[in-house]
Write an enzyme that holds these catalytic residues in place. Sequence first.
Site, PDB file in Angstrom:
ATOM      1  N   CYS A   2     -48.460  10.340  10.555  1.00 20.18           N
ATOM      2  CA  CYS A   2     -48.059  11.723  10.312  1.00 20.18           C
ATOM      3  C   CYS A   2     -49.300  12.606  10.335  1.00 20.18           C
ATOM      4  O   CYS A   2     -50.425  12.124  10.400  1.00 20.18           O
ATOM      5  CB  CYS A   2     -47.369  11.854   8.957  1.00 20.18           C
ATOM      6  SG  CYS A   2     -45.960  10.753   8.746  1.00 20.18           S
ATOM      7  N   ARG A  27     -48.952  13.720  16.216  1.00 23.30           N
ATOM      8  CA  ARG A  27     -48.921  12.657  15.212  1.00 23.30           C
ATOM      9  C   ARG A  27     -47.531  12.464  14.606  1.00 23.30           C
ATOM     10  O   ARG A  27     -47.312  11.495  13.861  1.00 23.30           O
ATOM     11  CB  ARG A  27     -49.923  12.969  14.086  1.00 23.30           C
ATOM     12  CG  ARG A  27     -51.368  13.032  14.523  1.00 23.30           C
ATOM     13  CD  ARG A  27     -52.284  13.251  13.327  1.00 23.30           C
ATOM     14  NE  ARG A  27     -52.210  12.143  12.398  1.00 23.30           N
ATOM     15  CZ  ARG A  27     -52.943  11.045  12.470  1.00 23.30           C
ATOM     16  NH1 ARG A  27     -53.814  10.906  13.458  1.00 23.30           N
ATOM     17  NH2 ARG A  27     -52.823  10.085  11.579  1.00 23.30           N
ATOM     18  N   TRP A  71     -43.830  11.697  10.990  1.00 21.29           N
ATOM     19  CA  TRP A  71     -43.294  10.610  11.802  1.00 21.29           C
ATOM     20  C   TRP A  71     -42.649   9.658  10.809  1.00 21.29           C
ATOM     21  O   TRP A  71     -43.321   8.979  10.052  1.00 21.29           O
ATOM     22  CB  TRP A  71     -44.398   9.912  12.586  1.00 21.29           C
ATOM     23  CG  TRP A  71     -43.899   8.764  13.414  1.00 21.29           C
ATOM     24  CD1 TRP A  71     -43.940   7.458  13.087  1.00 21.29           C
ATOM     25  CD2 TRP A  71     -43.287   8.833  14.710  1.00 21.29           C
ATOM     26  NE1 TRP A  71     -43.383   6.694  14.088  1.00 21.29           N
ATOM     27  CE2 TRP A  71     -42.985   7.510  15.099  1.00 21.29           C
ATOM     28  CE3 TRP A  71     -42.964   9.879  15.580  1.00 21.29           C
ATOM     29  CZ2 TRP A  71     -42.370   7.214  16.315  1.00 21.29           C
ATOM     30  CZ3 TRP A  71     -42.357   9.576  16.781  1.00 21.29           C
ATOM     31  CH2 TRP A  71     -42.075   8.266  17.139  1.00 21.29           C
ATOM     32  N   ASN A  97     -49.917  10.548   4.575  1.00 19.88           N
ATOM     33  CA  ASN A  97     -49.831   9.811   5.833  1.00 19.88           C
ATOM     34  C   ASN A  97     -50.173   8.364   5.532  1.00 19.88           C
ATOM     35  O   ASN A  97     -51.233   8.082   4.977  1.00 19.88           O
ATOM     36  CB  ASN A  97     -50.812  10.383   6.861  1.00 19.88           C
ATOM     37  CG  ASN A  97     -50.937   9.492   8.089  1.00 19.88           C
ATOM     38  OD1 ASN A  97     -49.952   8.931   8.543  1.00 19.88           O
ATOM     39  ND2 ASN A  97     -52.140   9.351   8.601  1.00 19.88           N
ATOM     40  N   GLY A  98     -49.285   7.442   5.888  1.00 26.21           N
ATOM     41  CA  GLY A  98     -49.544   6.033   5.627  1.00 26.21           C
ATOM     42  C   GLY A  98     -48.276   5.338   5.179  1.00 26.21           C
ATOM     43  O   GLY A  98     -47.166   5.864   5.308  1.00 26.21           O
ATOM     44  N   GLU A 464     -46.032  -7.994  32.368  1.00 28.15           N
ATOM     45  CA  GLU A 464     -46.400  -6.739  31.715  1.00 28.15           C
ATOM     46  C   GLU A 464     -47.704  -6.192  32.278  1.00 28.15           C
ATOM     47  O   GLU A 464     -47.850  -4.980  32.453  1.00 28.15           O
ATOM     48  CB  GLU A 464     -46.501  -6.955  30.201  1.00 28.15           C
ATOM     49  CG  GLU A 464     -46.970  -5.741  29.407  1.00 28.15           C
ATOM     50  CD  GLU A 464     -46.088  -4.516  29.553  1.00 28.15           C
ATOM     51  OE1 GLU A 464     -46.554  -3.421  29.166  1.00 28.15           O
ATOM     52  OE2 GLU A 464     -44.941  -4.624  30.052  1.00 28.15           O
ATOM     53  N   LYS A 468     -48.029  -2.432  33.993  1.00 27.76           N
ATOM     54  CA  LYS A 468     -49.003  -1.411  33.595  1.00 27.76           C
ATOM     55  C   LYS A 468     -49.802  -0.933  34.804  1.00 27.76           C
ATOM     56  O   LYS A 468     -50.056   0.254  34.969  1.00 27.76           O
ATOM     57  CB  LYS A 468     -49.963  -1.969  32.534  1.00 27.76           C
ATOM     58  CG  LYS A 468     -49.368  -2.056  31.151  1.00 27.76           C
ATOM     59  CD  LYS A 468     -49.123  -0.661  30.566  1.00 27.76           C
ATOM     60  CE  LYS A 468     -47.946  -0.681  29.620  1.00 27.76           C
ATOM     61  NZ  LYS A 468     -46.635  -0.848  30.241  1.00 27.76           N
ATOM     62  N   GLU A 471     -47.549   1.252  37.263  1.00 25.22           N
ATOM     63  CA  GLU A 471     -47.036   2.544  36.806  1.00 25.22           C
ATOM     64  C   GLU A 471     -48.117   3.596  36.645  1.00 25.22           C
ATOM     65  O   GLU A 471     -47.823   4.784  36.751  1.00 25.22           O
ATOM     66  CB  GLU A 471     -46.207   2.396  35.529  1.00 25.22           C
ATOM     67  CG  GLU A 471     -46.932   1.967  34.290  1.00 25.22           C
ATOM     68  CD  GLU A 471     -45.980   1.777  33.102  1.00 25.22           C
ATOM     69  OE1 GLU A 471     -44.907   2.385  33.080  1.00 25.22           O
ATOM     70  OE2 GLU A 471     -46.336   1.012  32.199  1.00 25.22           O
ATOM     71  N   HIS A 487     -43.263 -20.869  46.706  1.00 27.54           N
ATOM     72  CA  HIS A 487     -41.878 -20.706  47.168  1.00 27.54           C
ATOM     73  C   HIS A 487     -41.654 -19.347  47.830  1.00 27.54           C
ATOM     74  O   HIS A 487     -40.544 -18.814  47.801  1.00 27.54           O
ATOM     75  CB  HIS A 487     -40.911 -20.904  46.005  1.00 27.54           C
ATOM     76  CG  HIS A 487     -40.961 -22.282  45.423  1.00 27.54           C
ATOM     77  ND1 HIS A 487     -40.419 -23.376  46.051  1.00 27.54           N
ATOM     78  CD2 HIS A 487     -41.529 -22.740  44.278  1.00 27.54           C
ATOM     79  CE1 HIS A 487     -40.629 -24.457  45.322  1.00 27.54           C
ATOM     80  NE2 HIS A 487     -41.298 -24.104  44.232  1.00 27.54           N
ATOM     81  N   LYS A 586     -41.156   9.240  29.409  1.00 22.65           N
ATOM     82  CA  LYS A 586     -41.436   8.363  28.275  1.00 22.65           C
ATOM     83  C   LYS A 586     -40.191   7.642  27.797  1.00 22.65           C
ATOM     84  O   LYS A 586     -40.219   6.453  27.512  1.00 22.65           O
ATOM     85  CB  LYS A 586     -42.041   9.183  27.117  1.00 22.65           C
ATOM     86  CG  LYS A 586     -42.452   8.352  25.913  1.00 22.65           C
ATOM     87  CD  LYS A 586     -43.553   7.359  26.268  1.00 22.65           C
ATOM     88  CE  LYS A 586     -43.926   6.470  25.113  1.00 22.65           C
ATOM     89  NZ  LYS A 586     -44.844   5.400  25.518  1.00 22.65           N
TER      90      LYS A 586
END
Length: 591
Positions: A2, A27, A71, A97-98, A464, A468, A471, A487, A586
Amino acid sequence: MCGIVGYIGFRKADSVIISSLKRLEYRGYDSWGVAVKEENELKLIKKVGAIGDVEAYDVGNGRIGIGHTRWATHGKPSERNAHPHTDCSGKIAIVHNGIISNFQTLREELESRGHVFKSETDTEVIAHLIEENYNGDLLNAVMKALEKVRGSYAIVALHAEKEELVAARYKSPLVLGVGDEEYIVASDVPAILDYTKRVVYLEDGDVLRVYDSGYEIFHDGKAIDRKIEIIPWSIEDAEKGGYEHFMLKEIHETPKVIEDTLSEYLDDEITIDASFAFGISEIVFVACGTSYHACLIGKYLIEKFVDIPVKVEYASEFIYHQPPTGRTLVISITQSGETADTLEAMRIAKKKGAKVLTITNVLGSTATRIADFVLYTRAGPEISVAATKSFIAQLIVLYLIALKLSHIPRTEKMELLKEIKLLPEVVKRILDDKEEIERVSKLLAKYENLMYIGRGIGYPIALEGALKMKEISYIHAEGYPAGELKHGPFALLGEKTPVVASLVRDHTYEIMLNNIKEVKARDSIVVAVADEDDEEVSKYVDFVIRVPKTNPIFSAITHSVALQLLAYYTAKERGCEIDKPRNLAKSVTVE
């Protein structure tokens, strides 16, 4: 994650605070609020959603106040759960925040002593703890309250009858902006730069008292000095924490994300409520994109430790072929909690009688309302389109689920939990030693086609890594099980197609070396991601990206972070738009 702000000075506090919070919305943007001291009263405003027009709000004429942009981690986004939070008297307000890991225990103790809570958040316990210890000295009350708190925090506290702010930090960022006859306490530098470029970075364990003519910093109860530094950044640079791109900033936030996610579900034991697993005969994962690759790793872990059959389905395919569910647990993974295909797959699974567990990063998202059970990752907002820290947070939750459900000997489980707690430091070592990754990226940036290969848990790592790369660098990259190259994909190998190999030091190691030899025989350049002490691999490859040695099951973390950096630096070398790659969004909220 946050954003918090505290102000004391000659300006109208609410205007400064709201405008500073706007600078911190990267944030968190679920909700926001401000408290301003006017005479001996606190005036508050709380709103759900983004801030919008700064000039539209008037919280009073006071010159001292605090604010927060949220957040959500405990309690869904709502005015009730928005900060600032107050004590029973309404005289003490706090922003935080935390994550307070022992908040439920503290809340029950406080309620037993007559405290009345108004929110579902972990933060509110701090306000009530300060209230219990307040006898006219706000600084002392905050210090005593924090002695009982476990977890991470950056806080700013305000009392209606005191001309001061008290702030503290532990494992969450907090800086003090030193202006001319004014001071701003904030989570991050962007909140400060409109008013001053002189800042003091507080350190873990610091407690700060700010009043109209100065400030004091205490550590372990003793007054100390902290250096004033001059910030050379622009506002835009500062929002990225000095990093060139949000993606790089978010990769570097991974150690903290691991710590936060572990603190939510791991104490001396794994604290996940595993009632979602009662009576099931199989698990089916559903997800899209990067989250799908997390599911593949989850399959590997659960089948290894729990010995229960696991299937992994693309959510977009599950919708149309609708496999039988029976006594099935469907686990959806979605960073945003709003991925359209994943949501529809969850709805179908519920209609067919399956239990549904979701793993998501967003409190109150649609996925959390559909699911029967929810586990949250603690990655905070992720601005870059390419998922990095959120993927690692998903993996941490999957490790904990697998170990929670496992039947392995307790001694073996405790050794693995001991090692998982070391992962933040392990990842920091990768981030601090990236020279070889940068060197390899300059080579790969010259090519238009890449292959990634792996075996066992190395296969989804390869998938993955390839995702990355494609994209954000726009290089055509594909991931394969190493044994599948012969193959068909062998036809594409040669001088123009480098191969990136995820070499895990487990039962697949020897056969992977053989596969690498086969690739080299086709004249492809080979880059291996391997343990730091692996000398054998150097005989067979052109480049080695070395990562700290861990138990092989944790290679999904170490190799993935290294491959995220490789994709980032390759895209940078090619001059690509890293944070907002073409044609991508996103959160995919349409089918």
